[in-house]
Scaffold this active site. Sequence first.
Site, PDB file in Angstrom:
ATOM      1  N   HIS A  52      53.003  33.154  35.175  1.00 51.21           N
ATOM      2  CA  HIS A  52      52.513  34.139  34.214  1.00 51.21           C
ATOM      3  C   HIS A  52      51.310  34.897  34.792  1.00 51.21           C
ATOM      4  O   HIS A  52      51.287  36.136  34.827  1.00 51.21           O
ATOM      5  CB  HIS A  52      52.129  33.432  32.910  1.00 51.21           C
ATOM      6  CG  HIS A  52      51.622  34.340  31.836  1.00 51.21           C
ATOM      7  ND1 HIS A  52      52.416  34.787  30.806  1.00 51.21           N
ATOM      8  CD2 HIS A  52      50.403  34.897  31.619  1.00 51.21           C
ATOM      9  CE1 HIS A  52      51.708  35.582  30.013  1.00 51.21           C
ATOM     10  NE2 HIS A  52      50.474  35.661  30.481  1.00 51.21           N
ATOM     11  N   GLU A  53      50.324  34.147  35.256  1.00 55.16           N
ATOM     12  CA  GLU A  53      49.106  34.786  35.764  1.00 55.16           C
ATOM     13  C   GLU A  53      49.399  35.592  37.027  1.00 55.16           C
ATOM     14  O   GLU A  53      48.810  36.644  37.250  1.00 55.16           O
ATOM     15  CB  GLU A  53      48.006  33.751  36.012  1.00 55.16           C
ATOM     16  CG  GLU A  53      47.571  32.951  34.763  1.00 55.16           C
ATOM     17  CD  GLU A  53      47.178  33.812  33.556  1.00 55.16           C
ATOM     18  OE1 GLU A  53      46.694  34.946  33.758  1.00 55.16           O
ATOM     19  OE2 GLU A  53      47.385  33.365  32.406  1.00 55.16           O
ATOM     20  N   HIS A  89      50.448  38.954  36.089  1.00 58.18           N
ATOM     21  CA  HIS A  89      49.288  39.818  35.819  1.00 58.18           C
ATOM     22  C   HIS A  89      48.655  40.283  37.137  1.00 58.18           C
ATOM     23  O   HIS A  89      48.288  41.445  37.296  1.00 58.18           O
ATOM     24  CB  HIS A  89      48.218  39.047  35.038  1.00 58.18           C
ATOM     25  CG  HIS A  89      48.496  38.899  33.567  1.00 58.18           C
ATOM     26  ND1 HIS A  89      48.696  39.975  32.741  1.00 58.18           N
ATOM     27  CD2 HIS A  89      48.581  37.797  32.767  1.00 58.18           C
ATOM     28  CE1 HIS A  89      48.889  39.538  31.489  1.00 58.18           C
ATOM     29  NE2 HIS A  89      48.838  38.228  31.484  1.00 58.18           N
ATOM     30  N   GLU A 147      50.902  42.367  29.661  1.00 56.41           N
ATOM     31  CA  GLU A 147      51.607  41.180  29.192  1.00 56.41           C
ATOM     32  C   GLU A 147      53.091  41.259  29.553  1.00 56.41           C
ATOM     33  O   GLU A 147      53.712  40.233  29.840  1.00 56.41           O
ATOM     34  CB  GLU A 147      51.397  41.075  27.673  1.00 56.41           C
ATOM     35  CG  GLU A 147      51.393  39.694  27.108  1.00 56.41           C
ATOM     36  CD  GLU A 147      50.502  38.674  27.807  1.00 56.41           C
ATOM     37  OE1 GLU A 147      49.452  39.052  28.382  1.00 56.41           O
ATOM     38  OE2 GLU A 147      50.858  37.502  27.806  1.00 56.41           O
TER      39      GLU A 147
HETATM   40 ZN    ZN Z   1      48.983  37.020  29.745  1.00 57.65          ZN
END
Ligand code: ZN
Length: 507
Positions: free
Chosen positions: A270-271, A274, A300
Site C-alpha cells: 500500500h505505502e 503511494h 489512495e
Molecule cells: Zn493510503
Amino acid sequence: MTKVTQEIDLYKKLLEKYKEIVLLNNITMNIYWDMDTYMPEKGVEQRSEELAIISGLIHEKTIDPEIGALLEEIKANENYEKLTPVEKRNIYLFQRDYDRNTKIPKELVEAISKQSALGNSIWKKAFAESDYELFKPELIKIFKLMKKFANYLDPSKDPYDVLLDLNEPGFTREIVDGLFEELRDGLKPLIKAIVNSPKQPDYSLIERACPKDIQEKLSKELAKVTNYDLNAGRIDETVHPFTTGYYDDVRVTTNYHLDDFSSSFFSVLHEIGHALYEQYLPQKHKYQPVGYSCSNGFHESQSRFIENFIGRSSEFWQYFLPKLKEITGGIFEDVELDPFVRAINRVIPSKIRVEADPVTYSMHVIIRHEIEKDLFAGKISFDDLPQIWNSKMKEYLGMDIENDAEGLLQDVHWSGGGFSSFPSYAIGNIIDGQLLWKMDQEIPDWRKDIEKGDLNKVLDWLKTKVHQMGNLYDPLELVKKITGEELSTKYYLNYLRKEYSRIYELK
Ligand code: ZN
C-alpha cells in the site's frame, strides 16, 4: 525590456518564491519522519521549538504580499494569454493556495492549531476510556472553528463543500452523495452473500509465526518487484504505517506483526503505491505547483491499486508464492496457491476501519460521510452521534458495537478538524475500478506479465496516465482524461462482484 521578457521574468520570480516554500515544507516532512522513527525520547521539547520556528517561516513565506502582487501583475499583463496551459495552471494553483493562506485571520489559524492539539490529547484519553462524553465538548469546539474557517474561505458556499474541496478539488457533497449511495447499495447485497457463503477461506494458512528479520526481507523483495527505488527511499518501522516525501526522497514505514506476515506485507505494498506516485512525478515540474499529486483520493487509488488489484491477485501469487516459501524457509512450505489466494482475500466485517478488508472498507467511509454531512446540515445532534454510528454499523455491516472506542471514537481525524477528509479513502477505490477497466482495454495481457513477476507494463501505464500528470488537472477531470468517462461506481462494483464471486463461489 520588452513586455514578453518582462512577463517571463515575473513568472520566473513567482516560481522561485514557490520553490522556497516547497523546500521548507520538505524540511518539515523530514522532521516529522524523524520524530516518528528514530528521534530519541528526550528530543521532544527541542524538536517542538524547531518545528515552531520552521512553521513560522513557512507561514511568512506563504502570505508574502509580493506573491499576491506578482500574481496580479502576471494576470493583468497583456501577454498572459500567450502563456502555456502548464504555466497558467501553475498560476491558478499558486493563486488558490495564496488565497487560502491569506483569507484566514491569524487568530483563527492559531485557535484551530491550539484546539487541535488540545482536542487530540483529550481524544486520546476519551479513546482509552471509551468515553464519548469526554470528547464531545472538544468536538463541538473544533467543529465550530472549522465552519468559521470554511466561511472565511468562501462564504457563498456550503461549509462542508468548502472543506471537501480542500481534499478533492471539484467534488461537492452532492457528487459524493451520488457515488456513495450507489456504492452502498451495490456493496450491501455483495457483503451479505459473501458472509453467508459456505465457502469460507482457511485463514490459518496465513496466521503463522514469522520472525521480523524474515518479514524485512519480504519488504525488500516487494520494493524490488514494484520498482520502488530504495536509493530514493527507505522502509522503516512505526506504529502506524505511512509514506512521506517528495521526488528523490520518498520514504515508507510499516509495522511488523509476528503472527501474521500479511499485515505488514500488504501495508508495505500500500505505502509503496503511494511512494511510486511521488517518485514518478514529472521531474520537469519539480518545485512547481503542478509537480504535486492530483488529490488525496487519487493518491489512495494508487496505493490501493498496488495493494489490492496487484498484491491480492492470483496472478501475482503465482509468481510470489514460491518466493515467499523460499524467503520464509519452511513456514509456508505446505501451502497451495488456490487456498492461499482465497485466504489473503478473506472478507470479514470488522468494527475497525483500518483493519477492514477491501470489500467492507468503503462502508466504514460511507458511514462516516453520512454522519459528517448531516452534522454540517444541522440534521443531527452531537449528543446522538455514538448511537447513530452504532445503528449504521448494524445496518450496513451487521456489527454490534459495544463501546465508543470501537465505534465513533476509533479515528483520530475529527480531533484535529479533519472533517471531510474521509471520502477520499473510498473515492480512491472508485477511481481504481475505473482505471482497471481502462487498463484492461489498453494492455489486455498485463495479467500474464504479473504471473512472471513483471510489473513493468502496469507500472508504466500508471506512471504515464496518473503520476506524470502531477497536478495538471483536478481529480474529476483527470479521471475523464484517462478513461474518457465521468467517474462512476460501476467499474469498481463490477470488479468486486467478479473477483469475490469467484473466491466465494457465489451464484
Ligand atoms: Zn493510503
